[in-house]
Design a protein around this motif. Structure first.
Motif, PDB file in Angstrom:
ATOM      1  N   PHE A   1     -46.569   0.731 -10.646  1.00  0.00           N
ATOM      2  CA  PHE A   1     -47.511   0.592 -11.738  1.00  0.00           C
ATOM      3  C   PHE A   1     -46.924  -0.134 -12.947  1.00  0.00           C
ATOM      4  CE2 PHE A   1     -49.065   4.293  -9.361  1.00  0.00           C
ATOM      5  CZ  PHE A   1     -50.305   3.795  -9.028  1.00  0.00           C
ATOM      6  N   GLN A   2     -45.823  -0.848 -12.755  1.00  0.00           N
ATOM      7  CA  GLN A   2     -45.259  -1.624 -13.849  1.00  0.00           C
ATOM      8  C   GLN A   2     -46.150  -2.821 -14.144  1.00  0.00           C
ATOM      9  OE1 GLN A   2     -41.319  -2.708 -12.712  1.00  0.00           O
ATOM     10  NE2 GLN A   2     -40.415  -0.989 -13.744  1.00  0.00           N
ATOM     11  N   ILE A   3     -45.909  -3.432 -15.283  1.00  0.00           N
ATOM     12  CA  ILE A   3     -46.705  -4.601 -15.674  1.00  0.00           C
ATOM     13  C   ILE A   3     -46.490  -5.715 -14.653  1.00  0.00           C
ATOM     14  CG2 ILE A   3     -46.989  -6.347 -17.456  1.00  0.00           C
ATOM     15  CD1 ILE A   3     -46.019  -4.300 -19.471  1.00  0.00           C
ATOM     16  N   ARG A   4     -47.575  -6.272 -14.150  1.00  0.00           N
ATOM     17  CA  ARG A   4     -47.485  -7.295 -13.115  1.00  0.00           C
ATOM     18  C   ARG A   4     -47.892  -8.687 -13.611  1.00  0.00           C
ATOM     19  NH1 ARG A   4     -44.286  -4.998  -9.654  1.00  0.00           N
ATOM     20  NH2 ARG A   4     -45.101  -3.161  -8.660  1.00  0.00           N
ATOM     21  N   SER A   5     -48.839  -8.772 -14.542  1.00  0.00           N
ATOM     22  CA  SER A   5     -49.354 -10.089 -14.902  1.00  0.00           C
ATOM     23  C   SER A   5     -48.339 -10.871 -15.738  1.00  0.00           C
ATOM     24  CB  SER A   5     -50.672  -9.956 -15.662  1.00  0.00           C
ATOM     25  OG  SER A   5     -50.435  -9.417 -16.939  1.00  0.00           O
ATOM     26  N   ARG A   6     -48.391 -12.181 -15.592  1.00  0.00           N
ATOM     27  CA  ARG A   6     -47.452 -13.043 -16.313  1.00  0.00           C
ATOM     28  C   ARG A   6     -47.686 -12.985 -17.819  1.00  0.00           C
ATOM     29  NH1 ARG A   6     -48.193 -18.627 -13.702  1.00  0.00           N
ATOM     30  NH2 ARG A   6     -50.199 -17.755 -13.190  1.00  0.00           N
ATOM     31  N   ALA A   7     -48.952 -12.914 -18.215  1.00  0.00           N
ATOM     32  CA  ALA A   7     -49.259 -12.881 -19.650  1.00  0.00           C
ATOM     33  C   ALA A   7     -48.693 -11.620 -20.298  1.00  0.00           C
ATOM     34  CB  ALA A   7     -50.762 -12.954 -19.867  1.00  0.00           C
ATOM     35  N   ALA A   8     -48.817 -10.486 -19.627  1.00  0.00           N
ATOM     36  CA  ALA A   8     -48.289  -9.235 -20.179  1.00  0.00           C
ATOM     37  C   ALA A   8     -46.768  -9.284 -20.246  1.00  0.00           C
ATOM     38  CB  ALA A   8     -48.751  -8.058 -19.335  1.00  0.00           C
ATOM     39  N   LYS A   9     -46.136  -9.903 -19.260  1.00  0.00           N
ATOM     40  CA  LYS A   9     -44.677 -10.016 -19.284  1.00  0.00           C
ATOM     41  C   LYS A   9     -44.219 -10.920 -20.420  1.00  0.00           C
ATOM     42  CE  LYS A   9     -43.816  -9.061 -14.436  1.00  0.00           C
ATOM     43  NZ  LYS A   9     -43.316  -9.566 -13.167  1.00  0.00           N
ATOM     44  N   VAL A  10     -44.961 -12.020 -20.665  1.00  0.00           N
ATOM     45  CA  VAL A  10     -44.613 -12.934 -21.755  1.00  0.00           C
ATOM     46  C   VAL A  10     -44.754 -12.218 -23.094  1.00  0.00           C
ATOM     47  CG1 VAL A  10     -45.355 -15.022 -22.967  1.00  0.00           C
ATOM     48  CG2 VAL A  10     -45.109 -15.029 -20.483  1.00  0.00           C
ATOM     49  N   MET A  11     -45.849 -11.452 -23.277  1.00  0.00           N
ATOM     50  CA  MET A  11     -46.041 -10.711 -24.522  1.00  0.00           C
ATOM     51  C   MET A  11     -44.949  -9.652 -24.714  1.00  0.00           C
ATOM     52  SD  MET A  11     -48.413 -11.781 -26.427  1.00  0.00           S
ATOM     53  CE  MET A  11     -48.593 -10.416 -27.539  1.00  0.00           C
ATOM     54  N   ASP A  12     -44.609  -8.981 -23.638  1.00  0.00           N
ATOM     55  CA  ASP A  12     -43.571  -7.961 -23.722  1.00  0.00           C
ATOM     56  C   ASP A  12     -42.241  -8.600 -24.129  1.00  0.00           C
ATOM     57  OD1 ASP A  12     -42.678  -5.278 -23.471  1.00  0.00           O
ATOM     58  OD2 ASP A  12     -41.790  -5.769 -21.528  1.00  0.00           O
ATOM     59  N   GLU A  13     -41.927  -9.735 -23.556  1.00  0.00           N
ATOM     60  CA  GLU A  13     -40.678 -10.434 -23.897  1.00  0.00           C
ATOM     61  C   GLU A  13     -40.703 -10.903 -25.353  1.00  0.00           C
ATOM     62  OE1 GLU A  13     -38.493 -14.501 -22.490  1.00  0.00           O
ATOM     63  OE2 GLU A  13     -39.383 -13.240 -20.945  1.00  0.00           O
ATOM     64  N   ALA A  14     -41.852 -11.382 -25.824  1.00  0.00           N
ATOM     65  CA  ALA A  14     -41.960 -11.835 -27.213  1.00  0.00           C
ATOM     66  C   ALA A  14     -41.809 -10.663 -28.180  1.00  0.00           C
ATOM     67  CB  ALA A  14     -43.300 -12.537 -27.426  1.00  0.00           C
ATOM     68  N   TRP A  15     -42.350  -9.509 -27.838  1.00  0.00           N
ATOM     69  CA  TRP A  15     -42.254  -8.350 -28.715  1.00  0.00           C
ATOM     70  C   TRP A  15     -40.852  -7.747 -28.734  1.00  0.00           C
ATOM     71  CZ3 TRP A  15     -47.556  -6.076 -27.023  1.00  0.00           C
ATOM     72  CH2 TRP A  15     -48.546  -6.518 -27.887  1.00  0.00           C
ATOM     73  N   ARG A  16     -40.047  -8.046 -27.752  1.00  0.00           N
ATOM     74  CA  ARG A  16     -38.670  -7.516 -27.735  1.00  0.00           C
ATOM     75  C   ARG A  16     -37.767  -8.232 -28.735  1.00  0.00           C
ATOM     76  NH1 ARG A  16     -37.521  -6.329 -21.351  1.00  0.00           N
ATOM     77  NH2 ARG A  16     -39.152  -4.777 -21.167  1.00  0.00           N
ATOM     78  N   SER A  17     -38.180  -9.371 -29.196  1.00  0.00           N
ATOM     79  CA  SER A  17     -37.391 -10.098 -30.186  1.00  0.00           C
ATOM     80  C   SER A  17     -37.304  -9.264 -31.458  1.00  0.00           C
ATOM     81  CB  SER A  17     -38.052 -11.444 -30.487  1.00  0.00           C
ATOM     82  OG  SER A  17     -37.360 -12.079 -31.544  1.00  0.00           O
TER      83      SER A  17
END
Length: 153
Positions: free
Chosen positions: A93-109
């Motif tokens: 049930f982890q995040i699968r979509s590319r858009a969600a992964k990109v947002m997650d990576e951007a928010w980790r900054s």
């Protein structure tokens, strides 16, 4: 326990003495009666080569001691397997979509925040914690198409 057959013994003086333990073995029962102690605190004595319970101070048969150890390790193995299954299910049930992964990576900054592609306002994780409003994709696509087309004068 020994597999030797039980031999009756004749006594010179009077009555024959019968051991209750021998009768129990002859009926297929054990020599030792069942004990209320579960023998959880076993002591393994290497010098005397015996196992005994420190709670009731009774000697425990080696097979029963081994069975207790096997039960403990089996319960531990079952607990580990159940935990592995729970982790495997959580990973599904982890995040699968590319858009969600990109947002997650951007928010980790730690120093930069992602911007909305339309209004160029910063999007912070706190902005979406309470949930988001949604709109029909067809309506959004029609609105974008209308804004992109040249307006008649």
């Amino acid at each position: 326990m020994s597999d030797a057959p039980i031999e009756p013994q004749d006594y010179i003086y009077g009555v024959n003495v019968v051991q209750i333990e021998d009768l129990r073995v002859a009926r297929g029962l054990t020599r030792r009666p069942a004990c209320a102690c579960r023998h959880k605190k076993l002591v393994y004595d290497d010098k005397e080569r015996r196992v005994w319970c420190s709670d009731c101070e009774a000697e425990v048969e080696p097979f029963d001691a081994f069975l207790g150890l096997v039960e403990v390790f089996s319960a531990g193995t079952n607990r580990i397997n159940r935990r592995a299954a729970e982790l495997a299910e959580a990973e599904k049930f982890q995040i699968r979509s590319r858009a969600a992964k990109v947002m997650d990576e951007a928010w980790r900054s730690t120093k930069m925040a992602p911007l909305c592609p339309h209004c160029n306002n910063a999007l912070l994780p706190e902005d979406v914690v309470g949930g988001l409003a949604s709109m029909s994709k067809e309506f959004v696509m029609a609105d974008r198409k209308r804004k992109a087309s040249p307006k008649p004068k």
